[in-house]
Design a protein around this motif. Structure first.
Motif, short mmCIF file in Angstrom:
data_model
loop_
_atom_site.label_atom_id
_atom_site.label_comp_id
_atom_site.label_asym_id
_atom_site.label_seq_id
_atom_site.Cartn_x
_atom_site.Cartn_y
_atom_site.Cartn_z
N GLY A 1 0.80 -1.22 0.00
CA GLY A 1 0.00 0.00 0.00
C GLY A 1 0.83 1.27 0.00
N ASP A 2 0.27 2.30 -0.59
CA ASP A 2 0.93 3.60 -0.71
C ASP A 2 0.90 4.36 0.61
N LEU B 1 9.20 14.46 -2.75
CA LEU B 1 8.02 13.62 -2.61
C LEU B 1 8.45 12.17 -2.41
N GLY B 2 7.65 11.40 -1.69
CA GLY B 2 7.97 10.00 -1.49
C GLY B 2 6.73 9.13 -1.39
N ASN B 3 6.88 7.89 -1.81
CA ASN B 3 5.89 6.84 -1.56
C ASN B 3 6.56 5.86 -0.61
N GLU B 4 6.18 5.94 0.68
CA GLU B 4 6.91 5.15 1.68
C GLU B 4 6.61 3.66 1.57
N PHE B 5 5.43 3.27 1.13
CA PHE B 5 5.07 1.91 0.76
C PHE B 5 5.24 0.93 1.92
N SER B 6 4.15 0.36 2.37
CA SER B 6 4.17 -0.52 3.53
C SER B 6 3.20 -1.67 3.36
N ASP B 7 3.33 -2.67 4.23
CA ASP B 7 2.40 -3.80 4.29
C ASP B 7 1.43 -3.53 5.43
N HIS C 1 21.15 10.21 4.34
CA HIS C 1 19.93 9.81 5.04
C HIS C 1 18.72 10.29 4.25
N LEU C 2 17.77 9.38 4.03
CA LEU C 2 16.47 9.71 3.46
C LEU C 2 15.45 9.41 4.55
N HIS C 3 14.79 10.45 5.05
CA HIS C 3 13.91 10.29 6.20
C HIS C 3 12.49 10.70 5.85
N PHE C 4 11.55 9.74 5.92
CA PHE C 4 10.14 10.00 5.64
C PHE C 4 9.49 10.64 6.87
N PHE C 5 8.70 11.69 6.64
CA PHE C 5 8.13 12.46 7.74
C PHE C 5 6.72 12.06 8.14
N GLY C 6 6.14 11.07 7.49
CA GLY C 6 4.81 10.61 7.89
C GLY C 6 3.73 10.96 6.89
N ALA C 7 2.71 10.09 6.83
CA ALA C 7 1.62 10.26 5.86
C ALA C 7 0.35 10.72 6.53
N ALA C 8 -0.44 11.48 5.79
CA ALA C 8 -1.74 11.92 6.28
C ALA C 8 -2.87 11.10 5.66
N THR C 9 -2.66 10.57 4.45
CA THR C 9 -3.69 9.78 3.77
C THR C 9 -3.04 8.57 3.11
N LEU C 10 -3.81 7.50 2.98
CA LEU C 10 -3.36 6.31 2.28
C LEU C 10 -4.58 5.55 1.77
N SER C 11 -4.43 4.89 0.64
CA SER C 11 -5.57 4.22 0.02
C SER C 11 -6.09 3.07 0.86
N PHE C 12 -5.22 2.40 1.61
CA PHE C 12 -5.64 1.25 2.42
C PHE C 12 -6.70 1.65 3.43
N ALA C 13 -6.59 2.87 3.96
CA ALA C 13 -7.56 3.35 4.95
C ALA C 13 -8.95 3.49 4.35
N ASP C 14 -9.02 3.60 3.01
CA ASP C 14 -10.31 3.70 2.32
C ASP C 14 -10.73 2.37 1.73
N GLY C 15 -10.12 1.29 2.18
CA GLY C 15 -10.53 -0.04 1.74
C GLY C 15 -9.98 -0.48 0.40
N ARG D 1 -0.87 1.79 -10.95
CA ARG D 1 0.13 2.86 -11.02
C ARG D 1 -0.26 4.01 -10.10
N TRP D 2 0.74 4.46 -9.32
CA TRP D 2 0.55 5.63 -8.47
C TRP D 2 1.11 6.88 -9.15
N GLU D 3 0.44 7.99 -8.93
CA GLU D 3 0.98 9.30 -9.29
C GLU D 3 0.79 10.21 -8.08
N ILE D 4 1.91 10.63 -7.50
CA ILE D 4 1.91 11.50 -6.33
C ILE D 4 2.50 12.84 -6.74
N GLU D 5 1.76 13.91 -6.57
CA GLU D 5 2.25 15.20 -7.05
C GLU D 5 1.89 16.33 -6.11
#
Length: 332
Positions: free
Chosen positions: A167-168, A191-197, A281-295, A303-307
């Motif tokens: 998930g994104d 910009l980053g897609n931190e991508f997690s399980d 060092h590449l440090h991700f600062f945290g996400a506010a939204t993710l598609s998994f939270a919307d089911g 394909r993701w497009e983050i802009e």
């Protein structure tokens, strides 16, 4: 200023200043990597933007061609992947007004009824933005991997076949280079897609460490200079046929966070391990939204497009499933 790192047809690494309105990249003369540019700026004791501005040449490349030819690189890399740390912090963003209100209602519950995640979020709300010169509350922190897991815009994000989800997580990333004395220097943001399980994480929060050991994507551009207080962006997920499966705006910047950037940086670089001379060092600062939270369950080929307008072109990646074979450990 937006910097792009890319490869020539012969495989040489180049760096250029992106002009988004023209779709052009102005090459920096004599610069072979963003890493070497940053090291020169550190040695000279000057800002990256001033140094890069002096090195702009008349040579230009078309950004669209670089992207379509698959020649974009992550905006900051280390010559040795083992000397690039990829890490992140979570529970740092307030989210939308609705979710923030819901969180505050939960935080008003009795202490014993709060989950550990909600307790950590409250710690950030109450102490993540200390007065200048003071140290605030420590955030949730996690390790993702080294430079070998970082993907550029246009490259596939591989999900191992043993994963339960891919998930994104649309986030901002801080990019850093340590000087010869170990002092960390912020090169900029991307910009980053931190991508997690998220499925395995959902089973038990103690699986968070496992869920984060995945590849990620960063770029395509590196924004030099301070981060605006308010950052707006948009994430879209397309299926194989090019139809939008899911889309949602996201916000970041300190106006939308429970921690300051300086506080997150302090609690990362306070460890001597992360102040080793020359490391990236590449440090991700945290996400506010993710598609998994919307089911949404992302499928191979999606394909993701983050802009965000502040960062130039979109970060574009496709999900792929990678076959894995774990060898049995051999006793010696």
């Amino acid at each position: 200023m937006l910097l792009i790192q890319f490869k020539t047809a012969q495989g040489a690494t180049r760096v250029g200043v992106l002009q988004p309105e023209k779709g052009q990249v102005q090459v920096l003369a004599g610069v072979t990597s963003t890493y070497s540019l940053a090291q020169t700026a550190i040695a000279n004791g000057e800002g990256l933007q001033a140094l890069a501005g002096r090195m702009v040449s008349d040579e230009t490349w078309d950004y669209g061609e670089l992207a379509s030819d698959g020649r974009l690189l992550p905006p900051l890399t280390h010559p040795d992947d083992a000397h690039c740390f990829v890490t992140g912090t979570g529970l740092t963003h307030l989210g939308s007004a609705a979710s923030r209100d819901a969180m505050h209602k939960k935080l008003a519950q009795a202490e014993q009824s709060l989950t550990d995640s909600m307790k950590m979020f409250r710690i950030g709300l109450e102490g993540g933005k200390p007065a200048s010169g003071q140290v605030g509350a420590a955030p949730e922190w996690f390790y993702k991997g080294d430079g070998s897991i970082v993907r550029a815009s246009g490259q596939a994000i591989e999900m191992p076949d043993f994963a339960l989800d891919g998930g994104d997580e649309s986030e901002l990333v801080g990019l850093y280079v340590n000087g010869p004395d170990g002092t960390p220097h912020r090169v900029g943001f991307a910009l980053g897609n931190e991508f997690s399980d998220h499925v395995i994480e959902q089973q038990n929060y103690l699986y968070l460490a496992h869920s984060k050991l995945r590849v990620c994507a960063v770029g395509p551009a590196l924004r030099v200079g301070p981060l605006p207080e308010h950052v707006e962006g948009h994430t879209r997920l397309f299926d194989k046929q090019g139809s939008v499966r899911w889309e949602k705006p996201f916000v970041s910047g300190e106006a939308n966070m429970s921690h300051t950037i300086a506080n997150l940086e302090h609690h990362h670089f306070k460890y001597g391990l992360f102040r080793r001379a020359g490391d990236v060092h590449l440090h991700f600062f945290g996400a506010a939204t993710l598609s998994f939270a919307d089911g949404i369950r992302v499928q191979a080929g999606d394909r993701w497009e983050i802009e965000s307008p502040l960062f130039g072109p979109a970060l574009v990646n496709t999900l792929a499933v990678q076959a894995t074979q774990t060898p049995a450990v051999r006793p010696l």
